[in-house]
Design a protein around this motif. Structure first.
Motif, PDB file in Angstrom:
ATOM      1  N   SER A 118      -2.751   6.303  -6.811  1.00 55.97           N
ATOM      2  CA  SER A 118      -1.411   6.857  -6.697  1.00 55.97           C
ATOM      3  C   SER A 118      -1.327   7.831  -5.536  1.00 55.97           C
ATOM      4  O   SER A 118      -2.333   8.390  -5.072  1.00 55.97           O
ATOM      5  CB  SER A 118      -0.974   7.515  -8.000  1.00 55.97           C
ATOM      6  N   ASP A 119      -0.109   8.000  -5.056  1.00 58.91           N
ATOM      7  CA  ASP A 119       0.177   8.937  -3.967  1.00 58.91           C
ATOM      8  C   ASP A 119       1.577   9.465  -4.256  1.00 58.91           C
ATOM      9  O   ASP A 119       2.554   8.703  -4.182  1.00 58.91           O
ATOM     10  CB  ASP A 119       0.113   8.185  -2.632  1.00 58.91           C
ATOM     11  N   GLY A 120       1.662  10.725  -4.630  1.00 57.05           N
ATOM     12  CA  GLY A 120       2.962  11.272  -5.025  1.00 57.05           C
ATOM     13  C   GLY A 120       3.467  10.555  -6.264  1.00 57.05           C
ATOM     14  O   GLY A 120       2.735  10.397  -7.238  1.00 57.05           O
ATOM     15  N   ARG A 121       4.709  10.055  -6.172  1.00 56.52           N
ATOM     16  CA  ARG A 121       5.290   9.403  -7.358  1.00 56.52           C
ATOM     17  C   ARG A 121       5.031   7.909  -7.389  1.00 56.52           C
ATOM     18  O   ARG A 121       5.411   7.227  -8.323  1.00 56.52           O
ATOM     19  CB  ARG A 121       6.802   9.682  -7.393  1.00 56.52           C
ATOM     20  N   GLU A 122       4.385   7.385  -6.337  1.00 52.18           N
ATOM     21  CA  GLU A 122       4.134   5.941  -6.290  1.00 52.18           C
ATOM     22  C   GLU A 122       2.694   5.636  -6.693  1.00 52.18           C
ATOM     23  O   GLU A 122       1.814   6.486  -6.566  1.00 52.18           O
ATOM     24  CB  GLU A 122       4.383   5.398  -4.874  1.00 52.18           C
ATOM     25  N   VAL A 145       0.875  -1.168   0.000  1.00 55.98           N
ATOM     26  CA  VAL A 145       0.000   0.000   0.000  1.00 55.98           C
ATOM     27  C   VAL A 145       0.915   1.222   0.000  1.00 55.98           C
ATOM     28  O   VAL A 145       2.147   1.072   0.038  1.00 55.98           O
ATOM     29  CB  VAL A 145      -0.929  -0.006   1.242  1.00 55.98           C
ATOM     30  N   LEU A 146       0.332   2.411  -0.058  1.00 61.61           N
ATOM     31  CA  LEU A 146       1.131   3.635  -0.044  1.00 61.61           C
ATOM     32  C   LEU A 146       0.783   4.450   1.197  1.00 61.61           C
ATOM     33  O   LEU A 146      -0.388   4.763   1.440  1.00 61.61           O
ATOM     34  CB  LEU A 146       0.873   4.462  -1.301  1.00 61.61           C
ATOM     35  N   VAL A 147       1.815   4.744   1.991  1.00 61.35           N
ATOM     36  CA  VAL A 147       1.634   5.542   3.210  1.00 61.35           C
ATOM     37  C   VAL A 147       2.556   6.749   3.086  1.00 61.35           C
ATOM     38  O   VAL A 147       3.769   6.575   2.898  1.00 61.35           O
ATOM     39  CB  VAL A 147       1.980   4.714   4.468  1.00 61.35           C
ATOM     40  N   ASN A 148       1.976   7.911   3.168  1.00 57.04           N
ATOM     41  CA  ASN A 148       2.769   9.151   2.982  1.00 57.04           C
ATOM     42  C   ASN A 148       3.549   9.102   1.671  1.00 57.04           C
ATOM     43  O   ASN A 148       4.697   9.547   1.598  1.00 57.04           O
ATOM     44  CB  ASN A 148       3.767   9.355   4.126  1.00 57.04           C
TER      45      ASN A 148
END
Ligand SMILES: Cc1ncc(COP(=O)(O)O)c(C=O)c1O
Length: 378
Positions: free
Chosen positions: A342-346, A303-306
């Protein structure tokens, strides 16, 4: 406060629809909003498509058609799945087109339409090689004759569905299905009943073959910004098609429920399927397989955190997962987490999740629990 929710980008839905408008300029555009709009939320997605210029909407079942009408949508609705004979009155009240492939449905619909003083358009489903719904050419002509002989029903179109267009770059079977479709259309025309609204294309067919777009295209997965498969993408390259620029519309989010540091050599979750090799900061997330986060993602997904990648550790539980946030910066309870999107570049795509879970992107998004709120954004 929502602990898990889905954000759907209105501008992405609009953008994707416009890609199909450009690829199929002579066909009616009928986004498929069955299965809770492929998990994106039935009513709000349908409204977004209509505002973006959809001509018709396709659903599978009558309850979906009812929800669209109750939500104030007056556009033509095309029901692709089976409708019980006792529900034909409701179908007439809702004023929907129906795909038909047996005389019982046609007779029931005719009787209901006569009771309500209306005429209902129907589409005969042609069996071209999928062996799911449908009739062979001679049977289709027979059903068309029955429709012509009955009050309250009229033949508006014919329909079929490809069996093997997404799973391969060899489209010879699809070509064979297309020939059968043409034969059936010719048989109907020779019998004096040419179908007006021929519809055969799903997303892959509409992208790959303009000759199969006919009068209406039924666009599902790609209206939501996903490619039907890798093979479809590769086929578009091989065939030199102008590939649509698809924009995934969905972001699925949750929040951190707990953060804890655990020692090297500790186990995580049921079955002790993960063991730490160093001090690890874990976040517990309030989402599990009940919510549609597939248990097959255990120890595989992230997952994406921050904006950082946080791998899933241990088994996916019914209502929770544990993720490694050791490299995700300063993580606190209630921080938002991206499960898909997506979150930022991820980015975590439905295709990645499908690959880890051994399924297809269609299943990843449609199985996100209906109870989870969907919000249209931008
Ligand atoms: C009859 C029919 N038409 C069209 C579609 C849309 O297909 P896709 O999502 O591949 O565009 C589906 C999807 O299952 C379908 O069953």
């Amino acid at each position: 406060m929502d602990l898990t929710w889905v954000e759907v980008s209105r501008s992405a839905l609009e953008h994707n629809l416009k890609q199909f408008r450009a690829m199929a300029p002579r066909s009616l555009l009928a986004p498929v909003v069955k299965a809770n709009a492929y998990g994106h939320g039935l009513l709000q997605s349908a409204i977004a498509f209509v505002e973006a210029g959809a001509d018709w909407l396709c659903v599978n079942a009558i309850y979906e058609a009812q929800a669209l009408r109750d939500g104030g949508l007056g556009v033509p609705i095309y029901v692709l799945g089976y409708v019980a004979n006792e529900d034909m009155d409701l179908l007439c009240t809702l004023g929907c087109r129906l795909v038909v492939y047996n005389s019982e449905s046609v007779r029931s619909l005719s009787a209901a339409a006569v009771r309500q003083g209306t005429v209902m358009p129907v589409h005969i489903k042609l069996e071209t090689g999928n062996n799911r719904q449908g009739l062979k050419a001679a049977e289709a002509v027979e059903l068309a004759r029955l429709i012509r002989s009955l009050p309250g029903v009229e033949l508006e179109g014919v329909s079929s569905h490809y069996a093997d267009i997404e799973d391969t770059t060899d489209h010879s079977y699809a070509q064979h299905q297309l020939s059968r479709f043409h034969e059936a259309c010719e048989a109907l025309a020779s019998a004096g009943m040419p179908p007006r609204v021929r519809n055969f294309s799903n997303s892959a067919a509409a992208i790959l073959w303009s000759e199969t777009q006919f009068d209406l295209v039924r666009i599902g997965i790609s209206a939501y910004g996903m490619w039907p498969s890798k093979e479809t993408f590769v086929s578009a390259v091989i065939l030199g098609r102008d590939k649509p620029q698809l924009r995934p519309a969905m972001t699925w989010k949750t929040r951190v429920a707990q953060v804890k540091d655990i020692e090297p050599g500790e186990f995580v979750g049921y079955g002790r399927s993960f063991r730490t090799t160093h001090t690890t900061r874990l976040a517990v997330l309030p989402v599990g397989y009940y919510d549609g986060y597939d248990r097959a993602l255990s120890n595989l997904a992230h997952v994406l955190v921050n904006g950082h990648i946080a791998p899933v550790r241990g088994r996916v539980c019914m209502n929770m997962i544990m993720v490694d946030v050791s490299d995700a910066g300063d993580v606190k309870p209630e921080d938002p987490v991206v499960l898909l999107g997506s979150d930022g570049r991820e980015c975590v795509t439905a295709e990645q999740l499908a690959g880890w879970a051994g399924t297809i992107n269609y299943e990843i998004t449609t199985r996100i629990c209906e109870r989870i709120p969907r919000y249209l954004v931008d």
